[in-house]
Scaffold this motif. Structure first.
Motif, PDB file in Angstrom:
ATOM      1  N   ASP A 139     -10.118   1.229  -0.264  1.00 30.96           N
ATOM      2  CA  ASP A 139     -11.082   2.423  -0.605  1.00 30.96           C
ATOM      3  C   ASP A 139     -10.352   3.700  -0.545  1.00 30.96           C
ATOM      4  OD1 ASP A 139     -12.877   0.100  -0.944  1.00 30.96           O
ATOM      5  OD2 ASP A 139     -14.062   0.598   0.939  1.00 30.96           O
ATOM      6  N   VAL A 140     -10.728   4.574  -1.417  1.00 34.06           N
ATOM      7  CA  VAL A 140      -9.996   6.113  -1.390  1.00 34.06           C
ATOM      8  C   VAL A 140     -11.549   6.852  -1.516  1.00 34.06           C
ATOM      9  CG1 VAL A 140      -8.640   7.836  -2.625  1.00 34.06           C
ATOM     10  CG2 VAL A 140      -8.256   5.367  -2.671  1.00 34.06           C
ATOM     11  N   TYR A 141     -11.586   7.913  -0.593  1.00 31.19           N
ATOM     12  CA  TYR A 141     -12.498   8.781  -0.386  1.00 31.19           C
ATOM     13  C   TYR A 141     -12.137  10.055  -0.777  1.00 31.19           C
ATOM     14  CZ  TYR A 141     -14.738   5.161   2.218  1.00 31.19           C
ATOM     15  OH  TYR A 141     -15.409   3.655   2.540  1.00 31.19           O
ATOM     16  N   LEU A 142     -12.670  10.783  -1.775  1.00 29.93           N
ATOM     17  CA  LEU A 142     -12.473  12.058  -2.312  1.00 29.93           C
ATOM     18  C   LEU A 142     -13.714  13.000  -2.255  1.00 29.93           C
ATOM     19  CD1 LEU A 142     -10.851  10.609  -5.505  1.00 29.93           C
ATOM     20  CD2 LEU A 142      -9.441  11.539  -3.490  1.00 29.93           C
ATOM     21  N   PRO A 143     -13.328  14.508  -2.206  1.00 33.97           N
ATOM     22  CA  PRO A 143     -14.546  15.095  -2.136  1.00 33.97           C
ATOM     23  C   PRO A 143     -15.410  15.107  -3.457  1.00 33.97           C
ATOM     24  CG  PRO A 143     -12.448  16.419  -1.791  1.00 33.97           C
ATOM     25  CD  PRO A 143     -12.029  15.096  -2.143  1.00 33.97           C
ATOM     26  N   LEU A 144     -16.888  15.123  -3.061  1.00 33.44           N
ATOM     27  CA  LEU A 144     -17.582  15.027  -4.119  1.00 33.44           C
ATOM     28  C   LEU A 144     -17.213  16.300  -5.349  1.00 33.44           C
ATOM     29  CD1 LEU A 144     -21.119  15.034  -2.544  1.00 33.44           C
ATOM     30  CD2 LEU A 144     -19.703  13.131  -3.281  1.00 33.44           C
ATOM     31  N   GLY A 145     -17.402  16.082  -6.719  1.00 36.72           N
ATOM     32  CA  GLY A 145     -17.015  16.790  -7.445  1.00 36.72           C
ATOM     33  C   GLY A 145     -15.514  16.372  -8.140  1.00 36.72           C
ATOM     34  N   THR A 146     -14.799  15.906  -7.610  1.00 38.09           N
ATOM     35  CA  THR A 146     -13.591  15.524  -7.703  1.00 38.09           C
ATOM     36  C   THR A 146     -13.434  15.170  -9.280  1.00 38.09           C
ATOM     37  OG1 THR A 146     -12.618  15.184  -5.616  1.00 38.09           O
ATOM     38  CG2 THR A 146     -11.352  14.276  -7.501  1.00 38.09           C
TER      39      THR A 146
ATOM     40  N   THR B  40      -7.867  -0.571   8.631  1.00 37.82           N
ATOM     41  CA  THR B  40      -7.357   0.561   8.930  1.00 37.82           C
ATOM     42  C   THR B  40      -7.515   1.968   8.070  1.00 37.82           C
ATOM     43  OG1 THR B  40      -5.313   0.475   7.449  1.00 37.82           O
ATOM     44  CG2 THR B  40      -4.992  -0.550   9.649  1.00 37.82           C
ATOM     45  N   THR B  41      -7.828   3.031   8.706  1.00 43.25           N
ATOM     46  CA  THR B  41      -8.257   4.075   8.024  1.00 43.25           C
ATOM     47  C   THR B  41      -7.163   5.296   8.262  1.00 43.25           C
ATOM     48  OG1 THR B  41     -10.538   3.600   8.515  1.00 43.25           O
ATOM     49  CG2 THR B  41     -10.092   6.086   7.964  1.00 43.25           C
ATOM     50  N   VAL B  42      -6.698   5.855   7.245  1.00 41.98           N
ATOM     51  CA  VAL B  42      -5.627   6.664   7.199  1.00 41.98           C
ATOM     52  C   VAL B  42      -6.177   7.971   6.520  1.00 41.98           C
ATOM     53  CG1 VAL B  42      -3.315   7.404   6.532  1.00 41.98           C
ATOM     54  CG2 VAL B  42      -3.974   5.009   7.205  1.00 41.98           C
ATOM     55  N   VAL B  43      -5.881   9.202   6.950  1.00 44.13           N
ATOM     56  CA  VAL B  43      -6.095  10.416   6.168  1.00 44.13           C
ATOM     57  C   VAL B  43      -4.824  11.295   6.080  1.00 44.13           C
ATOM     58  CG1 VAL B  43      -7.570  12.532   6.363  1.00 44.13           C
ATOM     59  CG2 VAL B  43      -8.669  10.554   7.325  1.00 44.13           C
ATOM     60  N   VAL B  44      -4.667  11.714   4.745  1.00 40.51           N
ATOM     61  CA  VAL B  44      -3.518  12.556   4.438  1.00 40.51           C
ATOM     62  C   VAL B  44      -3.799  13.796   3.823  1.00 40.51           C
ATOM     63  CG1 VAL B  44      -1.449  12.684   3.262  1.00 40.51           C
ATOM     64  CG2 VAL B  44      -2.159  10.658   4.357  1.00 40.51           C
ATOM     65  N   GLU B  45      -3.431  14.962   4.517  1.00 35.89           N
ATOM     66  CA  GLU B  45      -3.790  16.361   3.942  1.00 35.89           C
ATOM     67  C   GLU B  45      -2.784  16.902   3.314  1.00 35.89           C
ATOM     68  OE1 GLU B  45      -6.593  19.949   5.696  1.00 35.89           O
ATOM     69  OE2 GLU B  45      -5.047  19.207   7.121  1.00 35.89           O
ATOM     70  N   ASN B  46      -3.147  17.732   2.096  1.00 33.47           N
ATOM     71  CA  ASN B  46      -2.080  18.898   1.671  1.00 33.47           C
ATOM     72  C   ASN B  46      -2.770  19.980   1.248  1.00 33.47           C
ATOM     73  OD1 ASN B  46      -2.719  18.675  -1.012  1.00 33.47           O
ATOM     74  ND2 ASN B  46      -1.497  16.810  -1.081  1.00 33.47           N
ATOM     75  N   GLU B  47      -2.427  21.197   0.907  1.00 31.86           N
ATOM     76  CA  GLU B  47      -3.013  22.316   0.775  1.00 31.86           C
ATOM     77  C   GLU B  47      -3.991  22.243  -0.633  1.00 31.86           C
ATOM     78  OE1 GLU B  47      -0.453  25.510   0.852  1.00 31.86           O
ATOM     79  OE2 GLU B  47      -0.015  25.600   3.038  1.00 31.86           O
TER      80      GLU B  47
ATOM     81  N   THR C 262       0.715  -1.131  -0.192  1.00 32.02           N
ATOM     82  CA  THR C 262      -0.075  -0.055  -0.028  1.00 32.02           C
ATOM     83  C   THR C 262       0.903   1.344   0.164  1.00 32.02           C
ATOM     84  OG1 THR C 262      -1.718  -1.151   1.507  1.00 32.02           O
ATOM     85  CG2 THR C 262      -1.949   1.204   1.199  1.00 32.02           C
ATOM     86  N   ARG C 263       0.566   2.057  -1.014  1.00 36.06           N
ATOM     87  CA  ARG C 263       1.478   3.554  -0.929  1.00 36.06           C
ATOM     88  C   ARG C 263       0.359   4.601  -0.934  1.00 36.06           C
ATOM     89  NH1 ARG C 263       5.660   0.951  -4.119  1.00 36.06           N
ATOM     90  NH2 ARG C 263       4.974  -0.810  -4.961  1.00 36.06           N
ATOM     91  N   HIS C 264       1.209   5.660  -0.216  1.00 39.09           N
ATOM     92  CA  HIS C 264       0.541   6.836   0.090  1.00 39.09           C
ATOM     93  C   HIS C 264      -0.083   7.417  -1.260  1.00 39.09           C
ATOM     94  CE1 HIS C 264       1.680   7.031   4.397  1.00 39.09           C
ATOM     95  NE2 HIS C 264       2.938   6.932   4.024  1.00 39.09           N
ATOM     96  N   PRO C 265      -1.319   7.886  -1.294  1.00 39.26           N
ATOM     97  CA  PRO C 265      -2.004   8.465  -2.628  1.00 39.26           C
ATOM     98  C   PRO C 265      -1.499   9.731  -2.890  1.00 39.26           C
ATOM     99  CG  PRO C 265      -3.561   7.963  -1.116  1.00 39.26           C
ATOM    100  CD  PRO C 265      -2.260   7.609  -0.213  1.00 39.26           C
ATOM    101  N   VAL C 266      -1.155  10.430  -1.722  1.00 39.08           N
ATOM    102  CA  VAL C 266      -0.945  11.969  -1.873  1.00 39.08           C
ATOM    103  C   VAL C 266       0.193  12.452  -0.990  1.00 39.08           C
ATOM    104  CG1 VAL C 266      -3.305  12.681  -2.638  1.00 39.08           C
ATOM    105  CG2 VAL C 266      -2.581  12.548  -0.158  1.00 39.08           C
TER     106      VAL C 266
ATOM    107  N   THR D  46      -4.995  19.188  -2.501  1.00 39.50           N
ATOM    108  CA  THR D  46      -5.960  17.998  -2.449  1.00 39.50           C
ATOM    109  C   THR D  46      -6.961  17.963  -1.244  1.00 39.50           C
ATOM    110  OG1 THR D  46      -4.548  16.550  -1.678  1.00 39.50           O
ATOM    111  CG2 THR D  46      -4.499  16.643  -4.106  1.00 39.50           C
ATOM    112  N   GLY D  47      -6.536  18.750  -0.292  1.00 40.45           N
ATOM    113  CA  GLY D  47      -7.324  18.762   0.911  1.00 40.45           C
ATOM    114  C   GLY D  47      -7.050  17.533   1.463  1.00 40.45           C
ATOM    115  N   GLU D  48      -8.068  16.964   2.383  1.00 41.41           N
ATOM    116  CA  GLU D  48      -7.988  15.428   3.085  1.00 41.41           C
ATOM    117  C   GLU D  48      -8.445  14.426   2.171  1.00 41.41           C
ATOM    118  OE1 GLU D  48      -8.637  16.741   7.524  1.00 41.41           O
ATOM    119  OE2 GLU D  48     -10.439  16.679   6.322  1.00 41.41           O
ATOM    120  N   VAL D  49      -7.538  13.659   2.005  1.00 45.10           N
ATOM    121  CA  VAL D  49      -7.775  12.248   1.285  1.00 45.10           C
ATOM    122  C   VAL D  49      -7.799  11.077   2.332  1.00 45.10           C
ATOM    123  CG1 VAL D  49      -7.092  10.644  -0.626  1.00 45.10           C
ATOM    124  CG2 VAL D  49      -6.874  13.154  -0.938  1.00 45.10           C
TER     125      VAL D  49
END
Length: 217
Positions: free
Chosen positions: A189-196, A138-145, A105-109, A147-150
Motif C-alpha cells: 500500500d502506498v499512502y499519498l497526500p489528499l489531492g495528489t 513493515t511501514t516505511v516513510v521516505v521524504e523529499n522536498e 520492493t523498490r523505493h517509490p521516491v 513529494t513530501g512524506e510518502v
C-alpha cells in the motif's frame, strides 16, 4: 538475475528435490511414476526460481513523481485514515502481487527514510480488508522536498511468511532502488497526500520502479 534473498531457498530446494528423486529411483519400481516425480520436481524448482527473479529496471528518476514500489495490479484506490504514522486521511493505492509477479520492493521516491518499522502479525489473504492492520507488515516513510512524506507498507499474504525490509531511518535512498522483498504472495500500500494527481487507475497492471503512480506539480 535473482534476488539475494532467494539463493538459500533455491539451494535447499535443489538438495531436497535431488534427494526425492534419489529415493524414487531406489524405492519405486514403476518407471512412469519415477518420471512423473522427476517432471514434478523440475516444475516445482522452476516455479521457485522464477519467484526470486530480479530483473534490472531503469527508473526515470525524478523528485516530482512517485513510482510503483512493486509489480502487480492496482486493486484499491481510496481515501483512508492512516493510523500508524500520519494519523490523518491519506490517498491509498494498493498493489496486489500474485505468486508469479516479481516480488522485489523498490523505493517509490528519492529522499531520506524518516520511519521504518516491522510489525509481526497474521497471514490473512492479502486482499482481506483487515490485512493492512493485522498481517505481518513493515511501514516505511521516505521524504523529499517536492513529494513530501510518502508512506509505503509491505503486507504479507496467506503464503508469505517473511518480509525483508532494508530501509533504515536516516538513510538517503534512490528512487527505484532495492527496498526489500516479500516471500510468496502479498501486497504493498502506498499512502499519498489528499489531492495528489494520480497516473494510474483501478485494475491497472504496474511495474515496480517503472510505472508512475502519481505526480506532484
Amino acid at each position: 538475475m535473482f534476488h539475494k534473498e532467494g539463493y538459500k531457498i533455491m539451494a535447499v530446494t535443489v538438495v531436497l528435490l535431488i534427494l526425492v528423486n534419489l529415493a524414487a529411483q531406489a524405492f519405486i519400481l514403476t518407471d512412469w511414476i519415477k518420471l512423473v516425480i522427476l517432471i514434478g520436481t523440475i516444475i516445482l524448482f522452476f516455479l521457485i526460481v522464477q519467484f526470486f527473479r530480479n530483473p534490472e529496471r531503469k527508473t526515470d528518476i525524478s523528485d516530482t513523481h512517485v513510482v510503483a514500489p512493486v509489480d502487480g495490479k492496482v486493486v484499491v484506490i481510496e481515501e483512508v485514515f492512516e493510523k500508524e504514522y500520519f494519523k490523518d486521511k491519506r490517498l491509498m493505492i494498493s498493489v496486489f502481487m500474485s505468486p508469479i509477479n516479481v516480488h522485489v520492493t523498490r523505493h517509490p521516491v528519492n529522499g531520506k527514510v524518516k520511519y521504518s518499522k516491522y510489525h509481526p502479525g497474521k497471514y490473512l489473504v492479502a486482499w482481506h480488508p483487515k490485512a493492512s492492520e493485522e498481517n505481518e507488515r513493515t511501514t516505511v516513510v521516505v521524504e523529499n522536498e517536492i513529494t513530501g512524506e510518502v508512506l509505503y507498507r509491505q503486507i504479507a499474504g496467506a503464503l508469505a511468511k517473511r518480509i525483508v525490509n532494508y530501509a533504515e531511518v536516516g538513510r538517503e535512498v534512490v528512487q527505484g532502488s532495492d527496498s526489500g522483498f516479500i516471500k510468496f504472495g502479498s501486497r504493498v500500500d502506498v499512502y499519498l497526500p489528499l489531492g495528489t494527481e494520480l497516473e494510474v487507475t483501478l485494475n491497472q497492471k504496474v511495474k515496480g520502479g517503472i510505472t508512475v503512480l502519481a505526480r506532484k506539480s
